[in-house]
Design a protein around this motif. Structure first.
Motif, PDB file in Angstrom:
ATOM      1  N   VAL A  48      -4.115  -9.397  16.297  1.00 20.42           N
ATOM      2  CA  VAL A  48      -5.364  -8.758  15.867  1.00 20.42           C
ATOM      3  C   VAL A  48      -6.114  -8.109  17.039  1.00 20.42           C
ATOM      4  CG1 VAL A  48      -7.667  -9.337  14.965  1.00 20.42           C
ATOM      5  CG2 VAL A  48      -5.609 -10.135  13.786  1.00 20.42           C
ATOM      6  N   GLU A  49      -6.134  -8.779  18.187  1.00 17.92           N
ATOM      7  CA  GLU A  49      -6.901  -8.235  19.320  1.00 17.92           C
ATOM      8  C   GLU A  49      -6.360  -6.874  19.760  1.00 17.92           C
ATOM      9  OE1 GLU A  49      -5.988 -11.322  19.080  1.00 17.92           O
ATOM     10  OE2 GLU A  49      -7.791 -12.547  19.369  1.00 17.92           O
ATOM     11  N   ILE A  50      -5.038  -6.705  19.728  1.00 20.22           N
ATOM     12  CA  ILE A  50      -4.460  -5.417  20.154  1.00 20.22           C
ATOM     13  C   ILE A  50      -4.883  -4.323  19.171  1.00 20.22           C
ATOM     14  CG2 ILE A  50      -2.332  -4.125  20.650  1.00 20.22           C
ATOM     15  CD1 ILE A  50      -0.973  -6.697  21.373  1.00 20.22           C
ATOM     16  N   GLY A  51      -4.802  -4.617  17.874  1.00 18.81           N
ATOM     17  CA  GLY A  51      -5.185  -3.638  16.861  1.00 18.81           C
ATOM     18  C   GLY A  51      -6.653  -3.251  16.981  1.00 18.81           C
ATOM     19  N   LEU A  52      -7.505  -4.265  17.194  1.00 22.11           N
ATOM     20  CA  LEU A  52      -8.943  -3.984  17.299  1.00 22.11           C
ATOM     21  C   LEU A  52      -9.219  -3.151  18.548  1.00 22.11           C
ATOM     22  CD1 LEU A  52     -10.469  -7.441  16.239  1.00 22.11           C
ATOM     23  CD2 LEU A  52     -10.512  -5.299  14.947  1.00 22.11           C
ATOM     24  N   ILE A  77       6.234   3.738  -2.125  1.00 14.31           N
ATOM     25  CA  ILE A  77       6.247   3.101  -0.804  1.00 14.31           C
ATOM     26  C   ILE A  77       4.802   2.868  -0.357  1.00 14.31           C
ATOM     27  CG2 ILE A  77       6.899   3.373   1.624  1.00 14.31           C
ATOM     28  CD1 ILE A  77       9.169   5.154   0.761  1.00 14.31           C
ATOM     29  N   THR A  78       4.508   1.641   0.063  1.00 14.14           N
ATOM     30  CA  THR A  78       3.165   1.374   0.578  1.00 14.14           C
ATOM     31  C   THR A  78       3.259   0.938   2.035  1.00 14.14           C
ATOM     32  OG1 THR A  78       3.242  -0.900  -0.281  1.00 14.14           O
ATOM     33  CG2 THR A  78       2.239   0.763  -1.688  1.00 14.14           C
ATOM     34  N   ILE A  79       2.178   1.201   2.767  1.00 14.67           N
ATOM     35  CA  ILE A  79       2.138   0.836   4.184  1.00 14.67           C
ATOM     36  C   ILE A  79       0.859   0.038   4.430  1.00 14.67           C
ATOM     37  CG2 ILE A  79       1.289   3.145   4.812  1.00 14.67           C
ATOM     38  CD1 ILE A  79       2.953   2.718   7.449  1.00 14.67           C
ATOM     39  N   GLU A  80       1.020  -1.080   5.106  1.00 19.32           N
ATOM     40  CA  GLU A  80      -0.056  -2.065   5.204  1.00 19.32           C
ATOM     41  C   GLU A  80      -0.178  -2.605   6.622  1.00 19.32           C
ATOM     42  OE1 GLU A  80      -2.000  -3.119   2.728  1.00 19.32           O
ATOM     43  OE2 GLU A  80      -0.951  -2.691   0.858  1.00 19.32           O
ATOM     44  N   GLY A  81      -1.262  -3.298   6.856  1.00 19.91           N
ATOM     45  CA  GLY A  81      -1.454  -3.977   8.137  1.00 19.91           C
ATOM     46  C   GLY A  81      -2.928  -4.159   8.415  1.00 19.91           C
ATOM     47  N   THR A  82      -3.235  -4.908   9.463  1.00 19.66           N
ATOM     48  CA  THR A  82      -4.637  -5.123   9.827  1.00 19.66           C
ATOM     49  C   THR A  82      -5.165  -3.890  10.559  1.00 19.66           C
ATOM     50  OG1 THR A  82      -3.819  -6.326  11.739  1.00 19.66           O
ATOM     51  CG2 THR A  82      -4.597  -7.657   9.901  1.00 19.66           C
ATOM     52  N   GLU A  83      -6.347  -4.020  11.049  1.00 15.93           N
ATOM     53  CA  GLU A  83      -7.072  -2.929  11.703  1.00 15.93           C
ATOM     54  C   GLU A  83      -6.286  -2.308  12.883  1.00 15.93           C
ATOM     55  OE1 GLU A  83      -9.645  -1.718  10.721  1.00 15.93           O
ATOM     56  OE2 GLU A  83     -10.483  -0.733  12.464  1.00 15.93           O
ATOM     57  N   ALA A 114       4.475  -3.871  15.365  1.00 15.71           N
ATOM     58  CA  ALA A 114       3.738  -2.650  15.731  1.00 15.71           C
ATOM     59  C   ALA A 114       3.095  -2.744  17.106  1.00 15.71           C
ATOM     60  CB  ALA A 114       2.671  -2.370  14.662  1.00 15.71           C
ATOM     61  N   SER A 115       3.369  -3.838  17.839  1.00 17.49           N
ATOM     62  CA  SER A 115       2.808  -3.928  19.194  1.00 17.49           C
ATOM     63  C   SER A 115       3.684  -3.174  20.198  1.00 17.49           C
ATOM     64  CB  SER A 115       2.671  -5.393  19.617  1.00 17.49           C
ATOM     65  OG  SER A 115       3.946  -5.982  19.707  1.00 17.49           O
ATOM     66  N   LYS A 116       4.874  -2.738  19.732  1.00 15.04           N
ATOM     67  CA  LYS A 116       5.793  -2.016  20.629  1.00 15.04           C
ATOM     68  C   LYS A 116       5.336  -0.569  20.819  1.00 15.04           C
ATOM     69  CE  LYS A 116       9.690  -4.961  19.876  1.00 15.04           C
ATOM     70  NZ  LYS A 116      10.996  -5.153  19.328  1.00 15.04           N
ATOM     71  N   THR A 117       6.091   0.180  21.621  1.00 18.39           N
ATOM     72  CA  THR A 117       5.733   1.589  21.830  1.00 18.39           C
ATOM     73  C   THR A 117       5.921   2.342  20.513  1.00 18.39           C
ATOM     74  OG1 THR A 117       7.973   2.284  22.338  1.00 18.39           O
ATOM     75  CG2 THR A 117       6.627   1.501  24.201  1.00 18.39           C
ATOM     76  N   ARG A 158      -7.128  -0.981  19.901  1.00 19.59           N
ATOM     77  CA  ARG A 158      -6.700   0.401  19.602  1.00 19.59           C
ATOM     78  C   ARG A 158      -7.753   1.101  18.737  1.00 19.59           C
ATOM     79  NH1 ARG A 158      -0.435  -0.194  17.654  1.00 19.59           N
ATOM     80  NH2 ARG A 158       0.490  -0.805  19.637  1.00 19.59           N
ATOM     81  N   ALA A 159      -8.250   0.383  17.723  1.00 21.90           N
ATOM     82  CA  ALA A 159      -9.193   0.987  16.780  1.00 21.90           C
ATOM     83  C   ALA A 159     -10.564   1.212  17.413  1.00 21.90           C
ATOM     84  CB  ALA A 159      -9.327   0.098  15.549  1.00 21.90           C
ATOM     85  N   SER A 160     -10.867   0.467  18.480  1.00 22.53           N
ATOM     86  CA  SER A 160     -12.211   0.543  19.065  1.00 22.53           C
ATOM     87  C   SER A 160     -12.487   1.912  19.683  1.00 22.53           C
ATOM     88  CB  SER A 160     -12.386  -0.536  20.133  1.00 22.53           C
ATOM     89  OG  SER A 160     -11.531  -0.243  21.220  1.00 22.53           O
ATOM     90  N   LYS A 161     -11.395   2.678  19.899  1.00 25.10           N
ATOM     91  CA  LYS A 161     -11.597   4.002  20.519  1.00 25.10           C
ATOM     92  C   LYS A 161     -12.154   4.997  19.507  1.00 25.10           C
ATOM     93  CE  LYS A 161      -7.816   2.941  23.614  1.00 25.10           C
ATOM     94  NZ  LYS A 161      -6.377   2.857  23.643  1.00 25.10           N
ATOM     95  N   ARG A 162     -12.258   4.550  18.232  1.00 24.78           N
ATOM     96  CA  ARG A 162     -12.719   5.493  17.204  1.00 24.78           C
ATOM     97  C   ARG A 162     -14.228   5.407  16.984  1.00 24.78           C
ATOM     98  NH1 ARG A 162      -8.174   3.738  13.176  1.00 24.78           N
ATOM     99  NH2 ARG A 162      -9.714   2.102  13.025  1.00 24.78           N
ATOM    100  N   SER A 163     -14.683   6.142  15.888  1.00 27.91           N
ATOM    101  CA  SER A 163     -16.124   6.291  15.637  1.00 27.91           C
ATOM    102  C   SER A 163     -16.796   4.976  15.205  1.00 27.91           C
ATOM    103  CB  SER A 163     -16.282   7.329  14.536  1.00 27.91           C
ATOM    104  OG  SER A 163     -15.520   6.921  13.432  1.00 27.91           O
TER     105      SER A 163
END
Ligand code: Z5A
Length: 213
Positions: A139-143, A6-12, A186-189, A145-150
């Motif tokens: 993409v903007e939502i993912g970025l 099983i693989t799991i994929e997606g953008t940032e 993946a934009s849902k809760t 979410r990810a922006s809170k990281r290091s």
């Protein structure tokens, strides 16, 4: 009996790491032996290759170098970790695999898909994932979410347009081969996302059981 891959994929920032823990719990509930791993990486040597790939650097990385390093790490990972586990009947959950190469190096960098297919054949032979979960998000939502990281790694420093092409790449792959892919909004809760993952896993499990019977 061979394990399932099983693989799991997606953008940032789509939530792969968050949801892999959920998949692990599902496998444990089913009493299925599993191994969880990632790409690039998954063995000491492949993790060194990962560091080379992700480290921001002043020298521009040539697209062919990036592509070959992805497959070099993959060859090592398959030989030392993934194939032995599948042969031993374990299920393998992998955070990214060759769909990421088609999406990032193919669609993102614009590299020739036929060349990627040749390398895929060389390194993997007949091995392909049994189920691929694509967590899809604007993409903007993912970025965000990810922006809170290091500090951003070399890929995370790319423009939004790059990630738009990567997202399109994943969706094209899924449209070409619907059987193997489950595209999850993946934009849902988190609860809604995990309900959709649960449903995809149960469907896949039932199909696998039917093939055994
Ligand atoms: N790459 C490549 O180019 N070619 C290849 O062949 C392969 C890889 C295999 C490293 O991958 C890079 O390698 C990757 C592509 C390239 N670069 N990029 N971009 P990676 O998988 O290590 O990197 P990543 O995409 O940055 O993954 P990540 O950092 O692990 O992110 P994630 O796992 O998808 O997200 P997360 O950490 O689970 O969640 C992000 C945040 O969102 C976190 O605060 C969560 O709590 C939150 N979250 C998660 N779900 C939700 C929902 N539903 N609602 C609200 N908030 C949420």
């Amino acid at each position: 009996m061979q394990g399932k891959f099983i693989t799991i994929e997606g953008t940032e920032g789509v939530g792969k790491t968050t949801n892999i823990a959920f998949i692990q719990d599902w496998l444990s509930d089913k009493n299925i032996g599993f191994l969880s791993t990632r790409e690039p990486g998954g063995t000491p040597l492949a993790e060194e290759i990962r560091s080379l790939l992700l480290m921001p650097r002043t020298e521009t990385v040539c697209d062919t170098t990036e592509l070959l390093l992805m497959f070099a790490g993959r060859a090592q990972h398959l030989d030392k970790v993934v194939i032995p586990a599948l042969d031993a009947g374990q299920w393998v959950v992998c955070d990214r695999f060759t769909d990421a190469t088609y999406a990032y190096q193919g669609f993102g960098r614009g590299m020739d898909k036929t060349l990627i297919a040749h390398l895929e054949q060389l390194v993997q032979k007949e091995l392909r994932p049994d189920l691929t979960l694509i967590l899809d998000i604007p993409v903007e939502i993912g970025l965000h979410r990810a922006s809170k990281r290091s500090t951003p790694d070399r890929f995370e420093q790319e423009q939004v347009s790059f990630f738009d092409r990567v997202r399109e790449g994943y969706l094209c792959r899924a449209a070409e081969n619907l059987d193997r892919y489950a595209v999850i909004d993946a934009s849902k809760t988190l609860d809604e996302v995990q309900a959709a993952i649960h449903s995809a896993l149960e469907d896949f499990y039932l199909q696998s059981q039917r093939k055994i019977d």
